[in-house]
Design a protein around this motif. Sequence first.
Motif, PDB file in Angstrom:
ATOM      1  N   GLN A 135       1.080  -1.227   0.309  1.00  0.00           N
ATOM      2  CA  GLN A 135       0.057  -0.054  -0.001  1.00  0.00           C
ATOM      3  C   GLN A 135       0.799   1.314  -0.026  1.00  0.00           C
ATOM      4  O   GLN A 135       0.573   2.245  -0.915  1.00  0.00           O
ATOM      5  CB  GLN A 135      -0.946   0.089   1.303  1.00  0.00           C
ATOM      6  CG  GLN A 135      -2.087  -0.847   1.173  1.00  0.00           C
ATOM      7  CD  GLN A 135      -1.489  -2.472   1.575  1.00  0.00           C
ATOM      8  OE1 GLN A 135      -0.438  -2.635   2.066  1.00  0.00           O
ATOM      9  NE2 GLN A 135      -2.515  -3.509   1.316  1.00  0.00           N
ATOM     10  N   LEU A 136       2.099   1.024   0.854  1.00  0.00           N
ATOM     11  CA  LEU A 136       2.787   2.564   0.807  1.00  0.00           C
ATOM     12  C   LEU A 136       3.238   2.474  -0.617  1.00  0.00           C
ATOM     13  O   LEU A 136       3.556   3.634  -0.982  1.00  0.00           O
ATOM     14  CB  LEU A 136       3.874   2.167   1.816  1.00  0.00           C
ATOM     15  CG  LEU A 136       4.972   3.127   2.146  1.00  0.00           C
ATOM     16  CD1 LEU A 136       4.227   4.441   2.820  1.00  0.00           C
ATOM     17  CD2 LEU A 136       5.727   2.725   3.151  1.00  0.00           C
ATOM     18  N   LEU A 137       3.854   1.308  -1.368  1.00  0.00           N
ATOM     19  CA  LEU A 137       4.494   1.648  -2.618  1.00  0.00           C
ATOM     20  C   LEU A 137       3.556   2.152  -3.500  1.00  0.00           C
ATOM     21  O   LEU A 137       3.797   2.852  -4.339  1.00  0.00           O
ATOM     22  CB  LEU A 137       4.991   0.024  -3.140  1.00  0.00           C
ATOM     23  CG  LEU A 137       5.962  -0.248  -2.217  1.00  0.00           C
ATOM     24  CD1 LEU A 137       6.366  -1.908  -2.608  1.00  0.00           C
ATOM     25  CD2 LEU A 137       7.590   0.557  -2.696  1.00  0.00           C
ATOM     26  N   MET A 138       2.086   1.801  -3.396  1.00  0.00           N
ATOM     27  CA  MET A 138       1.131   2.098  -4.254  1.00  0.00           C
ATOM     28  C   MET A 138       1.137   3.716  -4.257  1.00  0.00           C
ATOM     29  O   MET A 138       1.098   4.307  -5.383  1.00  0.00           O
ATOM     30  CB  MET A 138      -0.259   1.405  -4.210  1.00  0.00           C
ATOM     31  CG  MET A 138      -1.325   1.910  -4.880  1.00  0.00           C
ATOM     32  SD  MET A 138      -2.731   0.907  -4.689  1.00  0.00           S
ATOM     33  CE  MET A 138      -3.136   1.751  -3.112  1.00  0.00           C
ATOM     34  N   VAL A 139       0.841   4.093  -3.050  1.00  0.00           N
ATOM     35  CA  VAL A 139       0.846   5.650  -3.069  1.00  0.00           C
ATOM     36  C   VAL A 139       2.106   6.426  -3.255  1.00  0.00           C
ATOM     37  O   VAL A 139       2.004   7.406  -4.041  1.00  0.00           O
ATOM     38  CB  VAL A 139       0.544   5.951  -1.420  1.00  0.00           C
ATOM     39  CG1 VAL A 139       0.438   7.470  -1.012  1.00  0.00           C
ATOM     40  CG2 VAL A 139      -1.033   5.203  -1.022  1.00  0.00           C
ATOM     41  N   ALA A 140       3.034   5.692  -3.098  1.00  0.00           N
ATOM     42  CA  ALA A 140       4.419   6.518  -3.528  1.00  0.00           C
ATOM     43  C   ALA A 140       4.448   6.472  -5.049  1.00  0.00           C
ATOM     44  O   ALA A 140       4.839   7.422  -5.553  1.00  0.00           O
ATOM     45  CB  ALA A 140       5.636   5.624  -2.972  1.00  0.00           C
ATOM     46  N   LYS A 141       3.892   5.507  -5.806  1.00  0.00           N
ATOM     47  CA  LYS A 141       3.972   5.717  -7.141  1.00  0.00           C
ATOM     48  C   LYS A 141       3.038   6.605  -7.743  1.00  0.00           C
ATOM     49  O   LYS A 141       3.500   7.282  -8.664  1.00  0.00           O
ATOM     50  CB  LYS A 141       3.616   4.261  -7.662  1.00  0.00           C
ATOM     51  CG  LYS A 141       3.660   3.984  -9.227  1.00  0.00           C
ATOM     52  CD  LYS A 141       3.321   2.528  -9.683  1.00  0.00           C
ATOM     53  CE  LYS A 141       3.430   2.435 -11.160  1.00  0.00           C
ATOM     54  NZ  LYS A 141       2.954   1.222 -11.607  1.00  0.00           N
ATOM     55  N   LYS A 142       1.833   6.624  -7.228  1.00  0.00           N
ATOM     56  CA  LYS A 142       0.832   7.733  -7.530  1.00  0.00           C
ATOM     57  C   LYS A 142       1.390   9.159  -7.369  1.00  0.00           C
ATOM     58  O   LYS A 142       1.399   9.965  -8.098  1.00  0.00           O
ATOM     59  CB  LYS A 142      -0.065   7.685  -6.464  1.00  0.00           C
ATOM     60  CG  LYS A 142      -1.198   8.746  -6.659  1.00  0.00           C
ATOM     61  CD  LYS A 142      -2.562   8.543  -5.627  1.00  0.00           C
ATOM     62  CE  LYS A 142      -3.299   9.716  -5.357  1.00  0.00           C
ATOM     63  NZ  LYS A 142      -4.311   9.709  -4.656  1.00  0.00           N
ATOM     64  N   HIS A 143       2.252   9.304  -6.348  1.00  0.00           N
ATOM     65  CA  HIS A 143       2.885  10.658  -6.082  1.00  0.00           C
ATOM     66  C   HIS A 143       4.189  10.833  -6.789  1.00  0.00           C
ATOM     67  O   HIS A 143       4.894  11.990  -6.676  1.00  0.00           O
ATOM     68  CB  HIS A 143       2.899  11.203  -4.557  1.00  0.00           C
ATOM     69  CG  HIS A 143       1.403  11.138  -3.980  1.00  0.00           C
ATOM     70  ND1 HIS A 143       0.724  12.462  -4.441  1.00  0.00           N
ATOM     71  CD2 HIS A 143       0.675  10.296  -3.459  1.00  0.00           C
ATOM     72  CE1 HIS A 143      -0.267  12.603  -3.407  1.00  0.00           C
ATOM     73  NE2 HIS A 143      -0.579  11.197  -3.192  1.00  0.00           N
ATOM     74  N   GLN A 144       4.636   9.647  -7.302  1.00  0.00           N
ATOM     75  CA  GLN A 144       6.124   9.903  -8.033  1.00  0.00           C
ATOM     76  C   GLN A 144       7.220  10.105  -6.903  1.00  0.00           C
ATOM     77  O   GLN A 144       8.066  11.220  -7.253  1.00  0.00           O
ATOM     78  CB  GLN A 144       6.037  10.784  -9.047  1.00  0.00           C
ATOM     79  CG  GLN A 144       5.200   9.990 -10.177  1.00  0.00           C
ATOM     80  CD  GLN A 144       5.101  10.869 -11.682  1.00  0.00           C
ATOM     81  OE1 GLN A 144       5.699  12.239 -11.420  1.00  0.00           O
ATOM     82  NE2 GLN A 144       4.697  10.318 -12.266  1.00  0.00           N
ATOM     83  N   VAL A 145       6.987   9.702  -5.727  1.00  0.00           N
ATOM     84  CA  VAL A 145       8.260   9.855  -4.832  1.00  0.00           C
ATOM     85  C   VAL A 145       8.523   8.597  -4.349  1.00  0.00           C
ATOM     86  O   VAL A 145       7.918   7.475  -4.592  1.00  0.00           O
ATOM     87  CB  VAL A 145       7.612  10.867  -3.663  1.00  0.00           C
ATOM     88  CG1 VAL A 145       7.607  12.232  -4.190  1.00  0.00           C
ATOM     89  CG2 VAL A 145       6.371  10.264  -2.869  1.00  0.00           C
TER      90      VAL A 145
END
Length: 83
Positions: free
Chosen positions: A20-30
């Motif tokens: 889930q953390l990786l998914m949100v990071a990918k969304k924000h490109q960070v």
Amino acid sequence: MPLMAYTPLGRGGDLLKNPQLLMVAKKHQVSPAVIAIAWTLRSGNVICIAESGNIAHIRDNSQAQWLVLDKEDLATLDNAFPA
């Protein structure tokens, strides 16, 4: 009284591999670390101490202060990491 988030990135790096953390990071490109720190800081009542051994990680982590997580992001992270 503010709280202190000591080692908000976990120990050993396992936290930063959470899907889930990786998914949100990918969304924000960070990086996942930026998301974890931003999630920790979201209320304004938490002091976050994220240790880093190199300048690149320090610069990366500093992005968290400007990142705004939306309601969907917060719900995803709150579900992944319940209180």
